[in-house]
Design a protein around this motif. Structure first.
Motif, PDB file in Angstrom:
ATOM      1  N   ASP A  19     -59.282  37.381  22.725  1.00 12.38           N
ATOM      2  CA  ASP A  19     -59.670  38.668  22.061  1.00 12.38           C
ATOM      3  C   ASP A  19     -60.832  38.555  20.996  1.00 12.38           C
ATOM      4  OD1 ASP A  19     -60.201  41.331  21.178  1.00 12.38           O
ATOM      5  OD2 ASP A  19     -58.481  42.169  22.199  1.00 12.38           O
ATOM      6  N   ASP A  20     -61.977  38.930  21.142  1.00  9.57           N
ATOM      7  CA  ASP A  20     -62.898  38.861  19.947  1.00  9.57           C
ATOM      8  C   ASP A  20     -63.094  39.996  18.863  1.00  9.57           C
ATOM      9  OD1 ASP A  20     -64.459  40.886  21.173  1.00  9.57           O
ATOM     10  OD2 ASP A  20     -66.073  39.678  21.600  1.00  9.57           O
ATOM     11  N   LEU A  21     -61.861  40.852  18.914  1.00 11.49           N
ATOM     12  CA  LEU A  21     -61.919  42.127  18.098  1.00 11.49           C
ATOM     13  C   LEU A  21     -62.119  41.853  16.671  1.00 11.49           C
ATOM     14  CD1 LEU A  21     -59.713  44.998  18.496  1.00 11.49           C
ATOM     15  CD2 LEU A  21     -59.815  43.826  15.971  1.00 11.49           C
ATOM     16  N   ALA A  22     -63.093  42.412  16.147  1.00 17.63           N
ATOM     17  CA  ALA A  22     -63.485  42.259  14.505  1.00 17.63           C
ATOM     18  C   ALA A  22     -64.115  41.161  14.150  1.00 17.63           C
ATOM     19  CB  ALA A  22     -62.512  42.531  13.563  1.00 17.63           C
ATOM     20  N   ALA A  23     -64.574  40.120  15.105  1.00 16.54           N
ATOM     21  CA  ALA A  23     -65.207  39.023  14.624  1.00 16.54           C
ATOM     22  C   ALA A  23     -66.727  39.410  14.161  1.00 16.54           C
ATOM     23  CB  ALA A  23     -65.647  37.976  15.747  1.00 16.54           C
ATOM     24  N   PRO A  24     -66.876  38.680  13.048  1.00 16.06           N
ATOM     25  CA  PRO A  24     -68.426  38.980  12.807  1.00 16.06           C
ATOM     26  C   PRO A  24     -69.653  38.700  13.508  1.00 16.06           C
ATOM     27  CG  PRO A  24     -67.554  37.236  11.349  1.00 16.06           C
ATOM     28  CD  PRO A  24     -66.522  37.763  12.464  1.00 16.06           C
TER      29      PRO A  24
END
Length: 242
Positions: free
Chosen positions: A126-131
């Motif tokens: 899950d890539d949630l909150a990756a810049p």
């Protein structure tokens, strides 16, 4: 134990779009009831949502596995640490897939992937909150995940109305990776149905269609009718990759 049915899923082996219904609920009773409706409507996968994991844990996974022995079970652990142990516990309870967060250490992601290999799990990153979502997707694939989840979080969407949706960067993420990609987070029914045509063939329905997003209880209204039509429309889509 995990059925192992989706462990080796690839873009090539997904021949037609699939529907995953997320059970972001807080009781096994509500989860079983909603899952029964979802399966009757044509859902392919069942997700044990994070609220259900927190409220009922392994009991929910075991209950859903017993009731639905042939449907893949995705458990949204949002693992950040202790990855091997969490993955093993869920596999032994009957999970077919677990979700690890991209914001975790590389070591945690690789540990979950190793456990996935050992116990027959599909590991979803899950890539949630990756810049940088595209770079994160590439990193997750390099570390061994079998599917990338492109995710705009619930709290972020609530506090930033009108912001980007998961569809905004979806084409770029699909183009940068070779594993299956899933887009989740506040999509309307029509937006979700568009996902296979953008290269994301496993479509998730949760709040507000299947779940009351304010109370995390099963949604009111004609859930069976609405979800049946939504499943029919997803299954009729053509998968297209950029």
């Amino acid at each position: 134990m995990s059925t192992g049915k989706i462990r080796h899923l690839t873009r090539e082996t997904i021949e037609s779009p699939l529907v995953q219904v997320s059970l972001d609920l807080t009781s096994v009773h509500d989860a079983l009831e909603t899952a029964t409706t979802a399966v009757a409507a044509g859902a392919d996968w069942i997700e044990v949502g994070t609220p259900l994991v927190l409220a009922e844990g392994l009991h929910a996974v075991r209950a859903l596995r017993e009731e639905f022995p042939t449907h893949p079970l995705v458990v949204d652990l949002k693992t950040m640490d202790g990855g091997a142990l969490e993955a093993r516990m869920m596999a032994e309870a009957g999970a077919d897939a677990v979700i690890v967060m991209g914001r975790a250490h590389d070591a945690t992601i690789t540990e979950v992937c190793a456990a996935g290999e050992e116990y027959g799990l599909l590991v979803m990153g899950d890539d949630l909150a990756a810049p940088d979502r595209v770079a994160e997707a590439v990193r997750l694939q390099r570390l061994g995940v079998g599917m990338v989840v492109h995710h705009i979080g619930y709290d972020h969407r609530r506090l930033n109305p009108g912001g980007p949706t998961p569809l905004t960067q979806l084409p770029a993420i699909v183009a940068a990776t070779t594993v299956p990609v899933q887009a989740v987070g506040g999509l309307s029914i029509d937006q979700a149905i568009d996902c296979p045509g953008m290269g994301a063939p496993v479509v998730v329905f949760g709040a507000p269609l299947a779940i009351d997003s304010g109370s995390f209880r099963a949604a009111d209204g004609d859930l069976l009718g609405i979800l049946t039509e939504a499943c029919r429309r997803v299954h009729a889509q053509t998968i297209r990759y950029p």
